[in-house]
Design a protein around this motif. Structure first.
Motif, PDB file in Angstrom:
ATOM      1  N   PRO A   7       0.826  -1.214   0.000  1.00 43.07           N
ATOM      2  CA  PRO A   7       0.000   0.000   0.000  1.00 43.07           C
ATOM      3  C   PRO A   7       0.862   1.268   0.000  1.00 43.07           C
ATOM      4  O   PRO A   7       1.726   1.428   0.849  1.00 43.07           O
ATOM      5  CB  PRO A   7      -0.802  -0.107   1.296  1.00 43.07           C
ATOM      6  N   VAL A   8       0.632   2.119  -0.963  1.00 40.84           N
ATOM      7  CA  VAL A   8       1.325   3.401  -1.031  1.00 40.84           C
ATOM      8  C   VAL A   8       0.422   4.421  -0.355  1.00 40.84           C
ATOM      9  O   VAL A   8      -0.716   4.610  -0.769  1.00 40.84           O
ATOM     10  CB  VAL A   8       1.634   3.799  -2.496  1.00 40.84           C
ATOM     11  N   THR A   9       0.937   5.038   0.676  1.00 44.12           N
ATOM     12  CA  THR A   9       0.130   5.983   1.449  1.00 44.12           C
ATOM     13  C   THR A   9       0.707   7.393   1.380  1.00 44.12           C
ATOM     14  O   THR A   9       0.505   8.195   2.290  1.00 44.12           O
ATOM     15  CB  THR A   9       0.003   5.529   2.909  1.00 44.12           C
ATOM     16  N   TYR A  10       1.421   7.674   0.299  1.00 39.52           N
ATOM     17  CA  TYR A  10       1.973   9.000   0.063  1.00 39.52           C
ATOM     18  C   TYR A  10       1.459   9.521  -1.274  1.00 39.52           C
ATOM     19  O   TYR A  10       1.274   8.761  -2.214  1.00 39.52           O
ATOM     20  CB  TYR A  10       3.508   8.978   0.035  1.00 39.52           C
ATOM     21  N   ALA A  77      -8.136   4.589  -0.455  1.00 43.05           N
ATOM     22  CA  ALA A  77      -9.038   4.328  -1.582  1.00 43.05           C
ATOM     23  C   ALA A  77     -10.013   5.485  -1.797  1.00 43.05           C
ATOM     24  O   ALA A  77     -10.185   5.956  -2.918  1.00 43.05           O
ATOM     25  CB  ALA A  77      -9.787   3.021  -1.388  1.00 43.05           C
ATOM     26  N   GLY A  78     -10.648   5.943  -0.726  1.00 45.05           N
ATOM     27  CA  GLY A  78     -11.614   7.028  -0.855  1.00 45.05           C
ATOM     28  C   GLY A  78     -10.981   8.315  -1.331  1.00 45.05           C
ATOM     29  O   GLY A  78     -11.500   8.975  -2.232  1.00 45.05           O
ATOM     30  N   LEU A  79      -9.849   8.676  -0.758  1.00 44.72           N
ATOM     31  CA  LEU A  79      -9.164   9.907  -1.140  1.00 44.72           C
ATOM     32  C   LEU A  79      -8.712   9.845  -2.596  1.00 44.72           C
ATOM     33  O   LEU A  79      -8.918  10.788  -3.362  1.00 44.72           O
ATOM     34  CB  LEU A  79      -7.972  10.155  -0.225  1.00 44.72           C
ATOM     35  N   LEU A  80      -8.115   8.732  -2.991  1.00 45.60           N
ATOM     36  CA  LEU A  80      -7.633   8.624  -4.372  1.00 45.60           C
ATOM     37  C   LEU A  80      -8.786   8.599  -5.376  1.00 45.60           C
ATOM     38  O   LEU A  80      -8.652   9.136  -6.477  1.00 45.60           O
ATOM     39  CB  LEU A  80      -6.727   7.407  -4.534  1.00 45.60           C
ATOM     40  N   ASN A  81      -9.909   8.021  -5.010  1.00 45.64           N
ATOM     41  CA  ASN A  81     -11.069   8.047  -5.913  1.00 45.64           C
ATOM     42  C   ASN A  81     -11.539   9.476  -6.150  1.00 45.64           C
ATOM     43  O   ASN A  81     -11.856   9.855  -7.285  1.00 45.64           O
ATOM     44  CB  ASN A  81     -12.213   7.200  -5.353  1.00 45.64           C
ATOM     45  N   ALA A  94       0.023   7.342 -11.022  1.00 51.72           N
ATOM     46  CA  ALA A  94       1.125   6.384 -11.059  1.00 51.72           C
ATOM     47  C   ALA A  94       1.978   6.537  -9.812  1.00 51.72           C
ATOM     48  O   ALA A  94       1.988   7.592  -9.182  1.00 51.72           O
ATOM     49  CB  ALA A  94       1.980   6.614 -12.307  1.00 51.72           C
ATOM     50  N   VAL A  95       2.705   5.490  -9.481  1.00 49.09           N
ATOM     51  CA  VAL A  95       3.651   5.533  -8.377  1.00 49.09           C
ATOM     52  C   VAL A  95       5.019   5.895  -8.942  1.00 49.09           C
ATOM     53  O   VAL A  95       5.494   5.256  -9.884  1.00 49.09           O
ATOM     54  CB  VAL A  95       3.707   4.184  -7.633  1.00 49.09           C
ATOM     55  N   CYS A 107       5.574   7.398  -4.162  1.00 48.24           N
ATOM     56  CA  CYS A 107       4.379   8.226  -3.979  1.00 48.24           C
ATOM     57  C   CYS A 107       3.452   8.095  -5.176  1.00 48.24           C
ATOM     58  O   CYS A 107       3.902   7.988  -6.322  1.00 48.24           O
ATOM     59  CB  CYS A 107       4.770   9.705  -3.892  1.00 48.24           C
ATOM     60  N   TRP A 108       2.170   8.164  -4.904  1.00 51.89           N
ATOM     61  CA  TRP A 108       1.211   8.359  -5.980  1.00 51.89           C
ATOM     62  C   TRP A 108       1.387   9.781  -6.496  1.00 51.89           C
ATOM     63  O   TRP A 108       1.654  10.694  -5.715  1.00 51.89           O
ATOM     64  CB  TRP A 108      -0.228   8.202  -5.485  1.00 51.89           C
TER      65      TRP A 108
END
Length: 129
Positions: A7-10, A77-81, A94-95, A107-108
């Motif tokens: 999981p990428v959380t940045y 998931a919610g934030l990125l959506n 992309a990462v 990072c995303w």
């Protein structure tokens, strides 16, 4: 959208989502994540008029400068959506490895996917819009 084995959380931002921005989506990001600090990756930043677009290129002479945010695995998931919808179909998420004061962090980020020939390069790699 792309996925990562861990999981990428940045999130790396370089334009209208920067901390200094008064745009509603920048305010949303600040409410749902934590600003970590400055970062950069090799590539080019283009001036698209109202906002910039970045291209990652590990062999580029220039750098794209921006900021890193972090968020919980639960919120990712919610934030990125929400951000995917905001960025639209001009970008793909992309990462990328981002250089920080503490080394490289995956990072995303949102990379421009349209042709760039018509857009001027922002030579400094910093969006000041």
């Amino acid at each position: 959208m792309p996925t990562s084995p861990t999981p990428v959380t940045y999130l790396f931002v370089y334009g209208t989502l920067l901390n200094a921005s008064e745009k509603p989506m920048a305010q949303y990001l600040r409410q749902h994540s934590q600003l970590i600090g400055a970062g950069r990756f090799p590539g080019r930043l283009y001036d698209l008029g109202e906002y910039p677009g970045a291209v990652y290129d590990r062999n580029a002479d220039g750098l794209v400068h921006g900021e890193l945010y972090t968020f919980s695995e639960v919120a990712v998931a919610g934030l990125l959506n929400v951000l995917d919808e905001y960025e639209g179909d001009e970008y793909r998420r992309a990462v990328v490895p981002v250089q920080t004061g503490n080394g490289l962090i995956d990072c995303w980020t949102y990379l421009l996917i349209q042709p760039t020939a018509a857009w001027p390069v922002i030579a400094s790699g910093r969006y000041t819009g």
